[in-house]
Design an enzyme around this catalytic site. Structure first.
Site, PDB file in Angstrom:
ATOM      1  N   SER A 181      -7.229  -8.930  -3.018  1.00 34.01           N
ATOM      2  CA  SER A 181      -7.590  -7.955  -1.984  1.00 34.01           C
ATOM      3  C   SER A 181      -6.587  -6.809  -1.899  1.00 34.01           C
ATOM      4  O   SER A 181      -6.897  -5.755  -1.329  1.00 34.01           O
ATOM      5  CB  SER A 181      -7.694  -8.642  -0.621  1.00 34.01           C
ATOM      6  OG  SER A 181      -6.445  -9.198  -0.234  1.00 34.01           O
ATOM      7  N   GLN A 213      -7.201  -3.011  -4.156  1.00 33.77           N
ATOM      8  CA  GLN A 213      -7.989  -1.869  -3.711  1.00 33.77           C
ATOM      9  C   GLN A 213      -7.099  -0.679  -3.340  1.00 33.77           C
ATOM     10  O   GLN A 213      -7.520   0.464  -3.360  1.00 33.77           O
ATOM     11  CB  GLN A 213      -8.864  -2.319  -2.532  1.00 33.77           C
ATOM     12  CG  GLN A 213      -9.441  -1.225  -1.662  1.00 33.77           C
ATOM     13  CD  GLN A 213      -8.830  -1.245  -0.262  1.00 33.77           C
ATOM     14  OE1 GLN A 213      -7.729  -1.782  -0.057  1.00 33.77           O
ATOM     15  NE2 GLN A 213      -9.543  -0.677   0.699  1.00 33.77           N
ATOM     16  N   ARG A 214      -5.827  -0.909  -3.043  1.00 33.99           N
ATOM     17  CA  ARG A 214      -4.946   0.166  -2.604  1.00 33.99           C
ATOM     18  C   ARG A 214      -3.523   0.048  -3.158  1.00 33.99           C
ATOM     19  O   ARG A 214      -2.800   1.045  -3.202  1.00 33.99           O
ATOM     20  CB  ARG A 214      -4.874   0.204  -1.069  1.00 33.99           C
ATOM     21  CG  ARG A 214      -4.256  -1.050  -0.468  1.00 33.99           C
ATOM     22  CD  ARG A 214      -4.599  -1.241   0.999  1.00 33.99           C
ATOM     23  NE  ARG A 214      -4.009  -2.480   1.526  1.00 33.99           N
ATOM     24  CZ  ARG A 214      -4.537  -3.680   1.324  1.00 33.99           C
ATOM     25  NH1 ARG A 214      -5.644  -3.819   0.619  1.00 33.99           N
ATOM     26  NH2 ARG A 214      -3.968  -4.766   1.820  1.00 33.99           N
ATOM     27  N   GLY A 219       0.794  -1.217   0.000  1.00 30.68           N
ATOM     28  CA  GLY A 219       0.000   0.000   0.000  1.00 30.68           C
ATOM     29  C   GLY A 219       0.826   1.267   0.000  1.00 30.68           C
ATOM     30  O   GLY A 219       0.550   2.199  -0.762  1.00 30.68           O
ATOM     31  N   CYS A 271      -3.609  -4.082   8.533  1.00 37.72           N
ATOM     32  CA  CYS A 271      -4.687  -3.731   7.601  1.00 37.72           C
ATOM     33  C   CYS A 271      -5.619  -4.899   7.313  1.00 37.72           C
ATOM     34  O   CYS A 271      -6.818  -4.709   7.106  1.00 37.72           O
ATOM     35  CB  CYS A 271      -4.094  -3.213   6.292  1.00 37.72           C
ATOM     36  SG  CYS A 271      -3.257  -1.622   6.462  1.00 37.72           S
TER      37      CYS A 271
END
Length: 378
Positions: free
Chosen positions: A177, A180-181, A149, A298
């Site tokens: 997953s 997303q970032r 991230g 996270c």
């Protein structure tokens, strides 16, 4: 020189080239540092501020004169300067050297090849960067610990800025997953090693940058070997064991560490610079590692997808400032960001005289892996 009509206020680059070849004087009025990145072939370089005192060596009051700058603005102002001095036949080259180069007109060799001069054109216009600063960035070596991230936005902008050598350190593989970032990865690379996925994206963005990949987890056994020889280390980790190892190694090797962390909707950034006597270290902020229950990562607590982008960009900014020696870095300050409130606030982070890491009574007993206490998940 063939007879020609008086020059207009502005003239297109191709027409300026024709007139230059017929003997019209062409003067590049940009600053010396800007011209090092290239200039029109055959042009005379005189910064606008020096033009009144140096123009007489090139032209008299009736000589046709062409003026060029970066975009055509300063050359128009320089034209007014010469008209005020009594020069009667003066024109500005429309679009400046940016357009001259875009149209493929002849250029004198500069400090950079044409690709670099165009790629870093906006940097070269900044006095705080310029040619010397861009060269400095090209010589720099930065270690990026984590290709997730925080590492994604930080590495993208460092590569775009022309950092010459970046080492990516991460042992994880791309999961859906992550997307997303972790914007350096792509759906087609799910299952691929993150360092290789990131390398492909970064190489496509700027093939001039040399990228080393290390598909390994940072540990007590390898931390010094992985970061030694770098000028800045960026903490893109998502776990306390890695951060404590990085902090200890950066202190011992005297390498600035750019810290960043995110949690749900908030993030923080600071710089721990072991070269400075007044700089705190990571353990001034967190003397002892919290347990996994006290500090979920996270994957357990969640994170707003855009948040690491904000924090990672701040880390990249601090790294560039450290390399260039420009501005006031976040040494001694903790910059906190609340995405929901769209607000920043700053906390003083002085060096702790009782710090177990950098205090006067601190003792280094070797690197310690804390994974047994803090579960480490990338």
């Amino acid at each position: 020189m063939p007879n020609r009509l008086p020059l207009p206020v502005e003239i297109d680059p191709i027409d300026a080239l024709t007139r230059q070849r017929d003997g019209t004087v062409l003067i590049d009025v940009r600053e010396d540092g800007e011209r090092e990145a290239g200039m029109p072939a055959g042009a005379h370089g005189i910064a606008r501020a020096q033009l009144p005192e140096r123009i007489d060596a090139l032209a008299n009051r009736t000589t046709p004169v062409l003026l060029i700058c970066a975009s055509g603005r300063r050359s128009l102002l320089a034209r007014d300067d010469l008209l005020a001095l009594g020069y009667r036949d003066v024109a500005s080259v429309r679009g400046g050297f940016t357009r001259w180069r875009a149209e493929g007109l002849p250029q004198a060799d500069g400090a950079f090849d044409s690709d670099s001069a165009e790629r870093y054109a906006r940097h070269l216009l900044l006095p705080e960067v310029g040619v010397a600063g861009q060269r400095r960035l090209a010589q720099a070596r930065i270690a990026m610990v984590g290709a997730g991230g925080l590492g994604s936005p930080a590495s993208l902008y460092l590569v775009a800025a022309g950092i010459g050598h970046i080492s990516l350190i991460d042992d994880d593989h791309v999961e859906r997953s992550n997307l997303q970032r972790q914007i350096v990865h792509a759906d087609a690379r799910v299952g691929m090693a993150k360092v290789e996925s990131a390398r492909q994206t970064l190489a496509a963005l700027n093939p001039q940058v040399h990228i080393d990949t290390h598909e390994t987890r940072l540990s007590a056994a390898n931390v010094e070997a992985l970061i030694a020889g770098h000028e800045v280390v960026i903490d893109g980790a998502d776990n306390f064991p890695t951060r404590y190892l990085l902090d200890a190694a950066c202190r011992r090797l005297r390498i600035p560490l750019v810290y960043g962390a995110v949690h749900r909707f908030s993030g923080q950034v600071s710089v721990f610079d072991a070269r400075r006597d007044d700089s705190p270290c990571y353990r001034c902020l967190f003397p002892e590692a919290p347990s996994a229950a006290e500090a979920p990562n996270c994957s357990e607590a969640g994170v707003l997808g855009v948040l690491p982008g904000t924090i990672g960009l701040l880390q990249a900014t601090e790294a560039i400032k450290l390399i260039l020696g420009q501005g006031r870095t976040l040494v001694g300050r903790l910059l906190c960001y609340d995405a929901l409130a769209a607000g920043f606030h700053e906390l003083a982070l002085p060096r702790d005289p009782a710090c177990p890491g950098c205090g006067p009574d601190a003792v280094f007993d070797g690197y310690v892996d804390l994974a047994a206490r803090c579960r480490a998940e990338p």
